[in-house]
Design a protein around this motif. Structure first.
Motif, PDB file in Angstrom:
ATOM      1  N   UNK A  56       0.808  -1.233   0.000  1.00  0.00           N
ATOM      2  CA  UNK A  56       0.000   0.000   0.000  1.00  0.00           C
ATOM      3  C   UNK A  56       0.831   1.268   0.000  1.00  0.00           C
ATOM      4  N   UNK A  57       2.065   1.198   0.517  1.00  0.00           N
ATOM      5  CA  UNK A  57       2.847   2.428   0.677  1.00  0.00           C
ATOM      6  C   UNK A  57       3.681   2.715  -0.561  1.00  0.00           C
ATOM      7  N   UNK A  58       3.656   3.964  -1.047  1.00  0.00           N
ATOM      8  CA  UNK A  58       4.487   4.336  -2.201  1.00  0.00           C
ATOM      9  C   UNK A  58       5.929   4.563  -1.776  1.00  0.00           C
ATOM     10  N   UNK A  59       6.806   4.676  -2.755  1.00  0.00           N
ATOM     11  CA  UNK A  59       8.198   5.023  -2.492  1.00  0.00           C
ATOM     12  C   UNK A  59       8.255   6.407  -1.851  1.00  0.00           C
ATOM     13  N   UNK A  60       9.049   6.536  -0.784  1.00  0.00           N
ATOM     14  CA  UNK A  60       9.187   7.823  -0.104  1.00  0.00           C
ATOM     15  C   UNK A  60      10.634   8.304  -0.028  1.00  0.00           C
ATOM     16  N   UNK A  61      11.600   7.389  -0.090  1.00  0.00           N
ATOM     17  CA  UNK A  61      13.012   7.775  -0.027  1.00  0.00           C
ATOM     18  C   UNK A  61      13.766   7.040  -1.129  1.00  0.00           C
ATOM     19  N   UNK A  62      14.998   7.491  -1.386  1.00  0.00           N
ATOM     20  CA  UNK A  62      15.829   6.837  -2.397  1.00  0.00           C
ATOM     21  C   UNK A  62      15.960   5.353  -2.097  1.00  0.00           C
ATOM     22  N   UNK A  63      15.865   4.547  -3.143  1.00  0.00           N
ATOM     23  CA  UNK A  63      16.032   3.109  -2.969  1.00  0.00           C
ATOM     24  C   UNK A  63      17.392   2.800  -2.361  1.00  0.00           C
ATOM     25  N   UNK A  64      17.379   2.043  -1.271  1.00  0.00           N
ATOM     26  CA  UNK A  64      18.645   1.637  -0.661  1.00  0.00           C
ATOM     27  C   UNK A  64      19.206   0.387  -1.342  1.00  0.00           C
ATOM     28  N   UNK A  65      18.335  -0.347  -2.018  1.00  0.00           N
ATOM     29  CA  UNK A  65      18.755  -1.442  -2.888  1.00  0.00           C
ATOM     30  C   UNK A  65      18.235  -1.119  -4.280  1.00  0.00           C
ATOM     31  N   UNK A  66      19.129  -1.063  -5.275  1.00  0.00           N
ATOM     32  CA  UNK A  66      18.671  -0.789  -6.633  1.00  0.00           C
ATOM     33  C   UNK A  66      19.363  -1.736  -7.608  1.00  0.00           C
ATOM     34  N   UNK A  67      18.893  -1.734  -8.829  1.00  0.00           N
ATOM     35  CA  UNK A  67      19.429  -2.609  -9.865  1.00  0.00           C
ATOM     36  C   UNK A  67      20.207  -1.798 -10.897  1.00  0.00           C
ATOM     37  N   UNK A  68      21.271  -2.398 -11.406  1.00  0.00           N
ATOM     38  CA  UNK A  68      22.011  -1.861 -12.547  1.00  0.00           C
ATOM     39  C   UNK A  68      21.625  -2.666 -13.783  1.00  0.00           C
ATOM     40  N   UNK A  69      21.389  -1.975 -14.891  1.00  0.00           N
ATOM     41  CA  UNK A  69      20.960  -2.657 -16.107  1.00  0.00           C
ATOM     42  C   UNK A  69      21.776  -2.197 -17.305  1.00  0.00           C
ATOM     43  N   UNK A  70      21.872  -3.060 -18.287  1.00  0.00           N
ATOM     44  CA  UNK A  70      22.401  -2.690 -19.592  1.00  0.00           C
ATOM     45  C   UNK A  70      21.232  -2.247 -20.465  1.00  0.00           C
ATOM     46  N   UNK A  71      21.453  -1.236 -21.293  1.00  0.00           N
ATOM     47  CA  UNK A  71      20.398  -0.739 -22.178  1.00  0.00           C
ATOM     48  C   UNK A  71      21.027  -0.206 -23.459  1.00  0.00           C
TER      49      UNK A  71
END
Length: 227
Positions: A56-71
């Motif tokens: 139910x809760x939206x993102x409120x702070x910078x992701x402390x775990x994120x993904x790196x991707x190739x594009x």
């Protein structure tokens, strides 16, 4: 010492559900499977799977775990619903910081279309208070080698058994963890063994869930499934 746990898959919190799942399926080159709930991303092995968990809760702070991707291009990602947070040309880094359709940060590393791999997620990045200690903690659990760039203070794991993602990176940040991570990983192993290693029990298995919810020494949540 041998590995205590095996990597199983990833989980991503979502408010909107299907929209975010389809964005990440296209971005990672996985298949979106709307199998009840908000769906999941599936690929050639169980390790490629990403569960989309509606919250139910939206993102409120910078992701402390994120993904790196190739594009292939930033424009391709923007066309799918992403936005640019910090362009590589402005930061001087070799990646562009972006946000997915729900505001979750990720980093895009551009490659020629002919050089793009079949699976385009190449890193799990964890903001850390003490990157060396937490990298070593997970390295010991996974039985994976730990590497470092002393100049930058970065530590990372490679060749994690069962993990199709190339690296698991731990980077220093000044801010403490404030809210539940919106991306976490699942492992197979013994919850009791993990508790003895220093993990914290957050929720034991019960009639509603078939896994144990725990946190590592820096508070990053993960789920444990019995072997």
């Amino acid at each position: 010492m041998g590995a205590r746990v095996r990597f199983q898959d990833l989980c991503m919190d979502t408010v909107e559900g299907e929209q975010l799942g389809r964005f990440w399926a296209e971005t990672s080159d996985l298949r979106f499977d709307l199998d009840g709930g908000t769906g999941r991303l599936v690929g050639p092995t169980d390790g490629h799977r990403i569960w989309m968990n509606q919250v139910p809760e939206p993102r409120t702070v910078k992701h402390r775990v994120h993904l790196d991707v190739y594009a292939a291009s930033v424009d391709d990602l923007v066309a799918r619903g992403a936005s640019v947070v910090l362009a590589a040309e402005e930061s001087g880094f070799s990646w562009t910081v972006m946000a997915d359709p729900e505001g979750g940060e990720f980093c895009a590393f551009l490659r020629d279309p002919s050089a793009l791999p079949d699976y385009r997620i190449h890193g799990i990045v964890v903001d850390s208070h003490d990157p060396q200690s937490i990298a070593q903690w997970w390295g010991d659990l996974f039985g994976a080698p730990v590497h470092t760039d002393d100049a930058k203070g970065w530590w990372w794991l490679e060749d994690v058994p069962g993990m199709p993602i190339k690296t698991m990176d731990f980077v220093p940040v000044p801010e403490p963890k404030a809210v539940k991570n919106r991306i976490h990983w699942d492992v197979r192993g013994s919850a009791e063994s993990l508790r003895e290693a220093g993990a914290t029990l957050l929720r034991a298995r019960d009639d509603e869930i078939t896994w144990t919810v725990m946190a590592d020494p820096e508070g990053n949540e993960f789920c444990v499934f019995d072997d």
